[in-house]
Design a protein around this motif. Sequence first.
Motif, PDB file in Angstrom:
ATOM      1  N   ALA A 115       0.823  -1.213   0.000  1.00 57.27           N
ATOM      2  CA  ALA A 115       0.000   0.000   0.000  1.00 57.27           C
ATOM      3  C   ALA A 115       0.857   1.263   0.000  1.00 57.27           C
ATOM      4  CB  ALA A 115      -0.923  -0.002   1.221  1.00 57.27           C
ATOM      5  N   CYS A 165     -15.035   1.378   6.899  1.00 57.90           N
ATOM      6  CA  CYS A 165     -14.124   0.273   6.581  1.00 57.90           C
ATOM      7  C   CYS A 165     -14.619  -1.056   7.134  1.00 57.90           C
ATOM      8  CB  CYS A 165     -12.730   0.587   7.125  1.00 57.90           C
ATOM      9  SG  CYS A 165     -11.887   1.945   6.282  1.00 57.90           S
ATOM     10  N   ALA A 183     -10.978  -6.093  -0.107  1.00 61.84           N
ATOM     11  CA  ALA A 183      -9.927  -6.629   0.764  1.00 61.84           C
ATOM     12  C   ALA A 183      -9.927  -8.152   0.788  1.00 61.84           C
ATOM     13  CB  ALA A 183     -10.093  -6.079   2.183  1.00 61.84           C
ATOM     14  N   ARG A 203      -5.931  -0.804   5.297  1.00 57.48           N
ATOM     15  CA  ARG A 203      -6.850   0.043   4.526  1.00 57.48           C
ATOM     16  C   ARG A 203      -7.431   1.183   5.343  1.00 57.48           C
ATOM     17  NH1 ARG A 203      -6.123  -4.724   2.699  1.00 57.48           N
ATOM     18  NH2 ARG A 203      -6.316  -5.180   0.467  1.00 57.48           N
ATOM     19  N   THR A 224     -11.921   1.770  -0.169  1.00 56.26           N
ATOM     20  CA  THR A 224     -10.595   1.204   0.078  1.00 56.26           C
ATOM     21  C   THR A 224     -10.647  -0.216   0.633  1.00 56.26           C
ATOM     22  OG1 THR A 224     -10.570   2.206   2.287  1.00 56.26           O
ATOM     23  CG2 THR A 224      -9.581   3.470   0.495  1.00 56.26           C
ATOM     24  N   THR A 225     -11.768  -0.609   1.214  1.00 60.00           N
ATOM     25  CA  THR A 225     -11.849  -1.903   1.897  1.00 60.00           C
ATOM     26  C   THR A 225     -12.747  -2.904   1.176  1.00 60.00           C
ATOM     27  OG1 THR A 225     -11.820  -0.506   3.881  1.00 60.00           O
ATOM     28  CG2 THR A 225     -12.004  -2.848   4.246  1.00 60.00           C
TER      29      THR A 225
END
Length: 646
Positions: free
Chosen positions: A16, A164, A89, A120, A85-86
């Motif tokens: 990341a 998240c 995952a 994240r 962003t998650t």
Amino acid sequence: MRIGPGPVFVYEGMLAARRWQTYAVRAVVVAAILIGLWLTWQSLTRNMAADRVVKIRELATFGDSIYTTIAMIELTMVLLIAPATTAGAVCLDRSRGTLAHMMTTDLSSAEIVLGKLGVRLIPVLGLIAATTPVLFLASLLGGIEPLKIVGLLLVSIGCAVVGCSTAMVLSVHGRKTQDVLMLAYLLLVLWLMVPILVIIGCVLVTGRSIGQNPTGMQIYLHTESINPYAIILDRWPQGGSSIEAGLVFLAGCLAISAAMIAAAMFRIRRVVASGPDVEKPERSRAARWRLHIPGPSLDANPIAWREWHRSRPSRMMRWVWALYSILGLAWMIAIAGSPKWNGPSGVVPVLSMMFQVIVGQLLLSLGASTSLAEERASGSLDLLLTTTISTREILWGKWWGSFRRVGIVAFWPMAMAAIPAAWNFAPFAWLVLLGLLLSYGAAITSLGLAAATWIERPGRAVAACVAVYGLMLIGWPIVVFLIVNTGPDRNQHLIGQLLAGDPAYGAAMITEIITDPNIGFPGQTTAVDLELAAIFWTAAGILASVLINAWTFHTFDRKLGRMPESGTTPPRPMRGRSAASGLTEVSKAPASIAVASERRAVAGEREPDHVDGDGVAGAIVAEVVLGLPGRVHDRRVRPDADLEGE
């Protein structure tokens, strides 16, 4: 037992840290805040003389405006970026098979889930930290209490953790990033709209507005205590300082997130052990009735036929659309139960219309680029580009396949508006609303198709489409209110006409006209003026869709590496797999079959009459791209290993 962040956190943290997108998003957010500050300053100093000395009280007012602008932008960006962003995952690692390999190691479920969540969550927290110094510097102007800044920091952290965590627990059960993101956004929107639901329920039950009902007002104030926007704007019903409100809100967010993460850790191994989540084929009856649905012809455009008849939503997407339909049905019942459109109950259709349009257009923006982006990532689009189907047919088929969702999105708002339209006999305003929603849908569909063409990765294409929709939904009203001078009456009507370009405000204002044709608007604006403005924005949306489609058609061959249908200029080479590589692989089939035929002729073996190069290539395209029954998996037809792997 390992002590520390764990190997998952360390490994994904290093990956990341090398991604430039993290720093680009941070820079974009800070740039948006600076633009908001500039617009705020321009709106406050427009009527001031150049040689006038600004008073301290005016500086304090400016400081308070700065706080409101930064707080709204920061919180909105956090709620949009945290789930994005998650969302991939777990589901991405699960689809690639790496999650099953992780389960064979000594890694615990807590290390896997918490490691992925922590990696994240850190960029989102860094985004919050990047905006905090700007607020502390602005507090030197006055009008901004430092405690309010700390309260905003706590609320933003709570929203980041909840966003998240919600995407993480959904990613454990989802198959695609887009599906997880849609459901996560829908749940977050429902959470933010709880106070509006209370207002509508109070009006329906008592027939009075929320201000005339003490019990309803108490319930409304308690529901605002869980709304982050109400907290940062100092509408905390229990009183106390901003830090107290932020701490209570953060504690509640942490408790909810802990429960969701515990559920994700409990379920992740069971989900992986159940095997790959392959969509089950439809039953024979369901498959038969789907073929009888009117749609495009297979001979006219095979791409449009496939998108219409064969593309089916996943299980999570069916939940999303089912929940959207349940909400639309609930709004219809609420509107039907409050026939006094020009009284306090007039707020019911307006607020319900705004809610349904916001959610529907958000779902549409999330799925607009999915079809083309997924086929581009999987490589099936490369095979499609080797056929004789023209670029125009491919793009029009994909566009119509995505545009059909506009019917589902627009059905419930139009059904909700049909009740007051029939009551007040307002068919023209109802048709204006229909055209406005269809133009919004056409523009979003074209934008999604363009994003999937210009951006190689599906996740980034979806994020770009959602970001443009969010800027239009939230940024356009802010720009209108800040740029247009609201002082003189001559500009009041201009604000209403400009706001018609926003999906939520435009649908809400036309709904107000439908519920009360004689309603008055500020600045001597009439219903006819707003209807004409809506017609203008409908034409603007259609024009935007046409221009975006034209530019997409013009750049499609160059972006995808396909030879142009006319002209001699070759396309720009692509990085990685391209359509040219797919063409080479498909062309290997006739060559390998010719070699095998020569060997059989030398050995005196009989030549099978069903094997031919064109037939194999055609079967590959028919089965892989169009989903038609082909002969690729016939054991007697053995192309080379590369083609089989494809």
